[in-house]
Design a protein around this motif. Structure first.
Motif, PDB file in Angstrom:
ATOM      1  N   VAL A   1       0.822  -1.208   0.000  1.00 51.53           N
ATOM      2  CA  VAL A   1       0.000   0.000   0.000  1.00 51.53           C
ATOM      3  C   VAL A   1       0.860   1.264   0.000  1.00 51.53           C
ATOM      4  O   VAL A   1       0.417   2.320  -0.448  1.00 51.53           O
ATOM      5  N   PHE A   2       2.121   1.180   0.453  1.00 45.18           N
ATOM      6  CA  PHE A   2       2.993   2.350   0.421  1.00 45.18           C
ATOM      7  C   PHE A   2       3.317   2.774  -1.013  1.00 45.18           C
ATOM      8  O   PHE A   2       3.565   3.949  -1.275  1.00 45.18           O
ATOM      9  N   TRP A   3       3.345   1.804  -1.932  1.00 48.73           N
ATOM     10  CA  TRP A   3       3.523   2.159  -3.347  1.00 48.73           C
ATOM     11  C   TRP A   3       2.329   2.994  -3.827  1.00 48.73           C
ATOM     12  O   TRP A   3       2.508   4.011  -4.501  1.00 48.73           O
ATOM     13  N   TYR A   4       1.130   2.549  -3.478  1.00 50.00           N
ATOM     14  CA  TYR A   4      -0.072   3.267  -3.895  1.00 50.00           C
ATOM     15  C   TYR A   4      -0.158   4.645  -3.232  1.00 50.00           C
ATOM     16  O   TYR A   4      -0.533   5.630  -3.864  1.00 50.00           O
TER      17      TYR A   4
ATOM     18  N   GLN B   1      -1.439   5.126   4.753  1.00 53.15           N
ATOM     19  CA  GLN B   1      -0.332   4.921   5.692  1.00 53.15           C
ATOM     20  C   GLN B   1      -0.799   4.050   6.862  1.00 53.15           C
ATOM     21  O   GLN B   1      -0.078   3.159   7.306  1.00 53.15           O
ATOM     22  N   PHE B   2      -1.996   4.331   7.351  1.00 55.24           N
ATOM     23  CA  PHE B   2      -2.557   3.525   8.428  1.00 55.24           C
ATOM     24  C   PHE B   2      -2.710   2.068   7.982  1.00 55.24           C
ATOM     25  O   PHE B   2      -2.393   1.133   8.734  1.00 55.24           O
ATOM     26  N   GLN B   3      -3.174   1.875   6.739  1.00 55.68           N
ATOM     27  CA  GLN B   3      -3.297   0.522   6.202  1.00 55.68           C
ATOM     28  C   GLN B   3      -1.927  -0.151   6.085  1.00 55.68           C
ATOM     29  O   GLN B   3      -1.792  -1.348   6.311  1.00 55.68           O
ATOM     30  N   GLY B   4      -0.905   0.655   5.748  1.00 49.07           N
ATOM     31  CA  GLY B   4       0.457   0.127   5.689  1.00 49.07           C
ATOM     32  C   GLY B   4       0.922  -0.367   7.045  1.00 49.07           C
ATOM     33  O   GLY B   4       1.589  -1.412   7.158  1.00 49.07           O
ATOM     34  N   TRP B   5       0.571   0.377   8.087  1.00 48.17           N
ATOM     35  CA  TRP B   5       0.920  -0.056   9.446  1.00 48.17           C
ATOM     36  C   TRP B   5       0.219  -1.377   9.779  1.00 48.17           C
ATOM     37  O   TRP B   5       0.790  -2.247  10.421  1.00 48.17           O
TER      38      TRP B   5
ATOM     39  N   LEU C   1       9.601  14.954   0.311  1.00 43.51           N
ATOM     40  CA  LEU C   1      10.123  14.284   1.506  1.00 43.51           C
ATOM     41  C   LEU C   1       9.661  12.829   1.558  1.00 43.51           C
ATOM     42  O   LEU C   1      10.444  11.923   1.842  1.00 43.51           O
ATOM     43  N   TRP C   2       8.378  12.583   1.275  1.00 45.41           N
ATOM     44  CA  TRP C   2       7.887  11.212   1.309  1.00 45.41           C
ATOM     45  C   TRP C   2       8.552  10.361   0.226  1.00 45.41           C
ATOM     46  O   TRP C   2       8.943   9.211   0.478  1.00 45.41           O
ATOM     47  N   VAL C   3       8.676  10.906  -0.983  1.00 46.34           N
ATOM     48  CA  VAL C   3       9.304  10.137  -2.064  1.00 46.34           C
ATOM     49  C   VAL C   3      10.736   9.777  -1.665  1.00 46.34           C
ATOM     50  O   VAL C   3      11.187   8.645  -1.858  1.00 46.34           O
ATOM     51  N   TYR C   4      11.452  10.731  -1.064  1.00 50.30           N
ATOM     52  CA  TYR C   4      12.808  10.452  -0.574  1.00 50.30           C
ATOM     53  C   TYR C   4      12.794   9.338   0.464  1.00 50.30           C
ATOM     54  O   TYR C   4      13.569   8.376   0.379  1.00 50.30           O
ATOM     55  N   LEU C   5      11.911   9.451   1.472  1.00 52.96           N
ATOM     56  CA  LEU C   5      11.851   8.435   2.531  1.00 52.96           C
ATOM     57  C   LEU C   5      11.496   7.063   1.972  1.00 52.96           C
ATOM     58  O   LEU C   5      12.081   6.052   2.352  1.00 52.96           O
ATOM     59  N   PHE C   6      10.538   7.039   1.070  1.00 51.46           N
ATOM     60  CA  PHE C   6      10.081   5.780   0.497  1.00 51.46           C
ATOM     61  C   PHE C   6      11.223   5.073  -0.229  1.00 51.46           C
ATOM     62  O   PHE C   6      11.490   3.889   0.006  1.00 51.46           O
ATOM     63  N   PHE C   7      11.930   5.807  -1.085  1.00 57.42           N
ATOM     64  CA  PHE C   7      13.016   5.172  -1.833  1.00 57.42           C
ATOM     65  C   PHE C   7      14.237   4.901  -0.952  1.00 57.42           C
ATOM     66  O   PHE C   7      14.960   3.932  -1.178  1.00 57.42           O
TER      67      PHE C   7
END
Length: 195
Positions: A61-64, A109-113, A183-189
């Motif tokens: 789900v983090f990809w989505y 994000q909650f679903q990712g958790w 910031l999120w794209v950086y953290l994700f990758f």
């Protein structure tokens, strides 16, 4: 005898650089967030090198949610462009779309958790999971603050306080929102690369 006085040439005062105080505060805030996440990612790398590191796949789900946040950046740009053109209808729609996409991101994000818990990756336990919860939680907190900034811009748009001759609110909103997306794209990758 008459004494000659030298001619005094007055220099014109140099133009001072003026910075909008609210934009300056925003940039200070952004710099402090960058420093916070730089310290956290550095701590992550140091701790990972020590060993005892649980490896797991990032929740799908983090990809989505990443895609949703990138699309929200496009809608935020649409809002800014609409404000520059005094297209108030599109401005309101674009800010609303950005707000809804921000809420969708938080839900994902909650679903990712939840996916992480299903994979038996918890906040307490192995540091790899703890770091992931901290990164996503800190980003979610800042994204909630971005939603408040969006809400303020939306109310201002409905009151016609955002237009081609008064772009400060939408500029601040767009700058902060785009920063949160980057910031999120950086953290994700970063997490994909070093997990």
């Amino acid at each position: 005898m008459e004494t000659l006085h030298p001619i005094q040439v007055q220099k014109e005062p140099e133009a001072t650089l003026s910075v909008d105080p609210k934009k300056f505060i925003l940039w200070l805030f952004i710099v402090s967030i960058v420093m916070l996440f730089a310290s956290q990612t550095s701590a992550y790398l140091v701790r990972r090198a020590e060993g005892n590191w649980l490896e797991f796949n990032m929740p799908v789900v983090f990809w989505y949610s990443t895609a949703v946040l990138v699309i929200s950046s496009l809608s935020m740009h649409w809002a800014y462009y609409s404000a520059k053109k005094d297209n108030f209808t599109n401005l309101k729609i674009a800010i609303s779309v950005t707000f809804v996409l921000g809420l969708a991101f938080l839900y994902m994000q909650f679903q990712g958790w939840r996916e992480m818990v299903d994979m038996k990756v918890y906040f307490v336990g192995n540091p790899s999971g703890s770091f992931l919860y901290v990164f996503t939680g800190l980003h979610a907190f800042h994204l909630i603050s971005g939603l408040f900034v969006l809400l303020f811009a939306l109310v201002s748009a409905f009151r016609f306080k955002v237009h081609a001759k008064n772009l400060r609110r939408i500029e601040i909103c767009a700058t902060y929102w785009h920063f949160l997306d980057i910031l999120w794209v950086y953290l994700f990758f970063f997490l994909l690369t070093f997990n």
